[in-house]
Design a protein around this motif. Sequence first.
Motif, PDB file in Angstrom:
ATOM      1  N   PRO A 323       0.860  -1.242  -0.090  1.00  0.00           N
ATOM      2  CA  PRO A 323       0.018  -0.022   0.115  1.00  0.00           C
ATOM      3  C   PRO A 323       0.778   1.338  -0.039  1.00  0.00           C
ATOM      4  O   PRO A 323       2.143   1.319   0.402  1.00  0.00           O
ATOM      5  CB  PRO A 323      -0.905  -0.200   1.195  1.00  0.00           C
ATOM      6  CG  PRO A 323       0.099  -1.025   2.287  1.00  0.00           C
ATOM      7  CD  PRO A 323       0.668  -1.839   1.310  1.00  0.00           C
ATOM      8  N   LEU A 324       0.218   2.462  -0.549  1.00  0.00           N
ATOM      9  CA  LEU A 324       0.770   3.644  -0.414  1.00  0.00           C
ATOM     10  C   LEU A 324       0.748   4.383   0.846  1.00  0.00           C
ATOM     11  O   LEU A 324      -0.404   4.072   1.523  1.00  0.00           O
ATOM     12  CB  LEU A 324       0.163   4.392  -1.621  1.00  0.00           C
ATOM     13  CG  LEU A 324       0.652   4.140  -2.750  1.00  0.00           C
ATOM     14  CD1 LEU A 324      -0.179   5.173  -3.732  1.00  0.00           C
ATOM     15  CD2 LEU A 324       1.947   4.258  -3.291  1.00  0.00           C
ATOM     16  N   GLN A 325       1.809   5.040   1.336  1.00  0.00           N
ATOM     17  CA  GLN A 325       1.900   5.817   2.488  1.00  0.00           C
ATOM     18  C   GLN A 325       2.191   7.035   2.279  1.00  0.00           C
ATOM     19  O   GLN A 325       3.021   7.452   1.247  1.00  0.00           O
ATOM     20  CB  GLN A 325       2.785   5.101   3.652  1.00  0.00           C
ATOM     21  CG  GLN A 325       2.594   3.761   3.893  1.00  0.00           C
ATOM     22  CD  GLN A 325       1.252   3.484   4.674  1.00  0.00           C
ATOM     23  OE1 GLN A 325       0.593   4.393   5.221  1.00  0.00           O
ATOM     24  NE2 GLN A 325       0.584   2.037   4.676  1.00  0.00           N
ATOM     25  N   ASN A 326       1.781   8.305   3.080  1.00  0.00           N
ATOM     26  CA  ASN A 326       2.289   9.571   2.974  1.00  0.00           C
ATOM     27  C   ASN A 326       3.018   9.784   4.065  1.00  0.00           C
ATOM     28  O   ASN A 326       3.286   9.434   5.207  1.00  0.00           O
ATOM     29  CB  ASN A 326       0.926  10.504   3.347  1.00  0.00           C
ATOM     30  CG  ASN A 326      -0.017  10.479   2.114  1.00  0.00           C
ATOM     31  OD1 ASN A 326       0.489  10.167   1.043  1.00  0.00           O
ATOM     32  ND2 ASN A 326      -1.076  10.651   2.183  1.00  0.00           N
ATOM     33  N   CYS A 330       7.047  15.390   4.658  1.00  0.00           N
ATOM     34  CA  CYS A 330       7.265  16.063   3.431  1.00  0.00           C
ATOM     35  C   CYS A 330       5.590  15.780   2.700  1.00  0.00           C
ATOM     36  O   CYS A 330       5.298  16.328   1.588  1.00  0.00           O
ATOM     37  CB  CYS A 330       8.307  15.710   2.551  1.00  0.00           C
ATOM     38  SG  CYS A 330       8.297  14.161   2.130  1.00  0.00           S
ATOM     39  N   ASP A 331       4.988  15.025   3.466  1.00  0.00           N
ATOM     40  CA  ASP A 331       3.578  14.600   2.558  1.00  0.00           C
ATOM     41  C   ASP A 331       3.824  14.071   1.144  1.00  0.00           C
ATOM     42  O   ASP A 331       2.816  14.400   0.401  1.00  0.00           O
ATOM     43  CB  ASP A 331       2.699  15.646   2.590  1.00  0.00           C
ATOM     44  CG  ASP A 331       1.333  15.029   2.655  1.00  0.00           C
ATOM     45  OD1 ASP A 331       0.879  14.180   2.711  1.00  0.00           O
ATOM     46  OD2 ASP A 331       0.331  16.174   2.168  1.00  0.00           O
ATOM     47  N   ARG A 332       4.694  13.200   1.078  1.00  0.00           N
ATOM     48  CA  ARG A 332       4.901  12.544  -0.191  1.00  0.00           C
ATOM     49  C   ARG A 332       4.485  11.142  -0.260  1.00  0.00           C
ATOM     50  O   ARG A 332       4.551  10.505   1.074  1.00  0.00           O
ATOM     51  CB  ARG A 332       6.149  12.480  -0.607  1.00  0.00           C
ATOM     52  CG  ARG A 332       6.930  13.970  -1.107  1.00  0.00           C
ATOM     53  CD  ARG A 332       8.606  13.851  -1.488  1.00  0.00           C
ATOM     54  NE  ARG A 332       8.921  15.229  -2.039  1.00  0.00           N
ATOM     55  CZ  ARG A 332      10.351  15.559  -2.028  1.00  0.00           C
ATOM     56  NH1 ARG A 332      11.083  14.197  -2.331  1.00  0.00           N
ATOM     57  NH2 ARG A 332      10.563  16.491  -2.557  1.00  0.00           N
ATOM     58  N   HIS A 338       4.044   0.072   6.568  1.00  0.00           N
ATOM     59  CA  HIS A 338       3.678   0.628   7.820  1.00  0.00           C
ATOM     60  C   HIS A 338       4.073   2.293   7.593  1.00  0.00           C
ATOM     61  O   HIS A 338       4.827   2.537   6.669  1.00  0.00           O
ATOM     62  CB  HIS A 338       4.801   0.199   8.997  1.00  0.00           C
ATOM     63  CG  HIS A 338       4.771  -1.140   9.123  1.00  0.00           C
ATOM     64  ND1 HIS A 338       3.681  -1.741   9.698  1.00  0.00           N
ATOM     65  CD2 HIS A 338       5.744  -2.161   9.023  1.00  0.00           C
ATOM     66  CE1 HIS A 338       4.036  -3.160   9.904  1.00  0.00           C
ATOM     67  NE2 HIS A 338       4.994  -3.348   9.293  1.00  0.00           N
ATOM     68  N   PRO A 339       3.184   3.204   8.030  1.00  0.00           N
ATOM     69  CA  PRO A 339       3.341   4.657   7.835  1.00  0.00           C
ATOM     70  C   PRO A 339       4.734   5.058   8.581  1.00  0.00           C
ATOM     71  O   PRO A 339       5.297   4.524   9.395  1.00  0.00           O
ATOM     72  CB  PRO A 339       2.411   5.282   8.527  1.00  0.00           C
ATOM     73  CG  PRO A 339       1.775   4.286   9.391  1.00  0.00           C
ATOM     74  CD  PRO A 339       2.102   2.719   9.035  1.00  0.00           C
ATOM     75  N   GLY A 340       5.097   6.133   8.112  1.00  0.00           N
ATOM     76  CA  GLY A 340       6.459   6.533   8.557  1.00  0.00           C
ATOM     77  C   GLY A 340       7.079   7.781   7.537  1.00  0.00           C
ATOM     78  O   GLY A 340       6.368   8.686   6.968  1.00  0.00           O
ATOM     79  N   ARG A 343      12.075   7.817   1.725  1.00  0.00           N
ATOM     80  CA  ARG A 343      13.579   7.636   1.645  1.00  0.00           C
ATOM     81  C   ARG A 343      14.281   8.961   1.994  1.00  0.00           C
ATOM     82  O   ARG A 343      15.507   9.188   2.526  1.00  0.00           O
ATOM     83  CB  ARG A 343      13.952   6.964   0.643  1.00  0.00           C
ATOM     84  CG  ARG A 343      13.399   5.453   0.507  1.00  0.00           C
ATOM     85  CD  ARG A 343      13.888   5.193  -0.841  1.00  0.00           C
ATOM     86  NE  ARG A 343      13.498   3.528  -0.863  1.00  0.00           N
ATOM     87  CZ  ARG A 343      13.659   2.445  -1.997  1.00  0.00           C
ATOM     88  NH1 ARG A 343      14.436   3.079  -3.046  1.00  0.00           N
ATOM     89  NH2 ARG A 343      13.173   1.397  -1.917  1.00  0.00           N
ATOM     90  N   ALA A 344      13.622  10.091   1.372  1.00  0.00           N
ATOM     91  CA  ALA A 344      14.516  11.601   1.511  1.00  0.00           C
ATOM     92  C   ALA A 344      14.369  11.940   2.720  1.00  0.00           C
ATOM     93  O   ALA A 344      15.389  12.764   3.233  1.00  0.00           O
ATOM     94  CB  ALA A 344      13.758  12.236   0.594  1.00  0.00           C
ATOM     95  N   ASP A 345      13.386  11.636   3.699  1.00  0.00           N
ATOM     96  CA  ASP A 345      13.392  12.269   4.880  1.00  0.00           C
ATOM     97  C   ASP A 345      13.828  11.615   5.904  1.00  0.00           C
ATOM     98  O   ASP A 345      13.796  11.645   6.965  1.00  0.00           O
ATOM     99  CB  ASP A 345      11.959  12.812   5.416  1.00  0.00           C
ATOM    100  CG  ASP A 345      11.574  14.043   4.431  1.00  0.00           C
ATOM    101  OD1 ASP A 345      12.343  14.479   3.809  1.00  0.00           O
ATOM    102  OD2 ASP A 345      10.278  13.991   4.172  1.00  0.00           O
ATOM    103  N   LEU A 346      14.314  10.354   5.534  1.00  0.00           N
ATOM    104  CA  LEU A 346      14.886   9.231   6.636  1.00  0.00           C
ATOM    105  C   LEU A 346      16.140   9.712   7.263  1.00  0.00           C
ATOM    106  O   LEU A 346      16.170   9.556   8.640  1.00  0.00           O
ATOM    107  CB  LEU A 346      15.080   7.672   6.001  1.00  0.00           C
ATOM    108  CG  LEU A 346      13.864   6.998   5.691  1.00  0.00           C
ATOM    109  CD1 LEU A 346      14.334   5.609   5.166  1.00  0.00           C
ATOM    110  CD2 LEU A 346      13.411   6.539   6.944  1.00  0.00           C
ATOM    111  N   PRO A 347      17.012  10.137   6.473  1.00  0.00           N
ATOM    112  CA  PRO A 347      18.471  10.667   7.337  1.00  0.00           C
ATOM    113  C   PRO A 347      17.807  11.756   8.438  1.00  0.00           C
ATOM    114  O   PRO A 347      18.622  11.951   9.351  1.00  0.00           O
ATOM    115  CB  PRO A 347      19.279  11.241   6.112  1.00  0.00           C
ATOM    116  CG  PRO A 347      18.757  10.394   4.923  1.00  0.00           C
ATOM    117  CD  PRO A 347      17.248  10.361   5.252  1.00  0.00           C
ATOM    118  N   ALA A 348      17.089  13.072   7.854  1.00  0.00           N
ATOM    119  CA  ALA A 348      16.549  13.787   8.734  1.00  0.00           C
ATOM    120  C   ALA A 348      15.882  13.414  10.219  1.00  0.00           C
ATOM    121  O   ALA A 348      16.310  14.051  11.035  1.00  0.00           O
ATOM    122  CB  ALA A 348      16.049  14.864   8.095  1.00  0.00           C
TER     123      ALA A 348
END
Length: 350
Positions: A323-326, A330-332, A338-340, A343-348
């Motif tokens: 499934p797709l998650q937001n 960044c609301d992408r 699972h929600p979370g 990949r762009a916001d994982l390091p931050a």
Amino acid sequence: MDTQQITAPPCARTVASRGSAPSSGVIHVNVRHAAGFTVIGNHLAQHRGLSLVAIGLAAHIQSLPAGARIGIKRLAERFPESETRIAAALRELEATGYLHRSRLRLGDGRVVTRTVSYNQPGADSPAATPRPQTRPRPSAPPPHAARPSEPVHAPEPHRPLPEPAGACAPGQAPKPPAPLPVTTPQPGLAAPATPAPQTQPAPVLVPPPTARIAPPPPLPQPQVPTQELQRAASALLADLRRHAPQLTLSEHDINILAPGVAVWLERDAHPDTIRHALTHDLPVPLRHPAKLMRHRITALLPPPLPGAQDLAPPARPGALVIPLQNCDRCDRAFRSRHPGHCRADLPAAA
């Protein structure tokens, strides 16, 4: 008395008397040929190593005049046999010495086939054929009187003839004819060589079998043998003679074949279906009905009926859809179980 009877035939036909006729076998009625005949020896007509096609072809070739064409295509047009059989018969005659074929080149460069036919292989001329020895008869006529039914043979050259026993000087009483003397070869003279008869072995047309014959497959046996299946199978086999009289099986054969029919009934085969499979299109004549029934019971055995679960269509494996998650930051949209965060916001986020 001297009036000619024109209604009577000029001569009576010779028929073998009942006392001399054989009780069985062929009876010959022979009429002397005056013209249009060919002399063929029994060594050809009764040859053990030649086929009937070769014997008949040799007799036909010996009856043809000198210079006649006897090519394979010419003989195939004359007789119903094929060129292959005629060629094989000619090879048989060549192997036994009745025929000789050679290739000859003419003066103009052409190559022709010369065929020589021998009515008696091993003898080039009639003089070389040995005459059978006959016992002397006491009432034989003198040697100077030739019999009307036998041909007169000329004396052989380079051999002195014995003086006839009936010859006498003038003025003396003729002596009774003595039996013909048997001539023995002298030590100084070499006896003419008699060609030994050539015995040809009988050709082996069919080679002996080399492969082993596979045994017949075993008769099928029921998984759960019961008295009801055995009784129904035996009754069905015994009832086959009502539909096909040639399928009259013995009690011993029915007891052997009954387990195989019980397997048909165990696999839910209808009795009419079994009867049609065993009695349809029977060979004529039927020599061994029990062997045919064993073969059909084994070779035409149907498979077991499939169950309900076997007839159900197979379940197609579903595609795995994530499934797709937001992303919470960044609301992408991204795919994850699972929600979370994406990949762009994982390091931050870390």
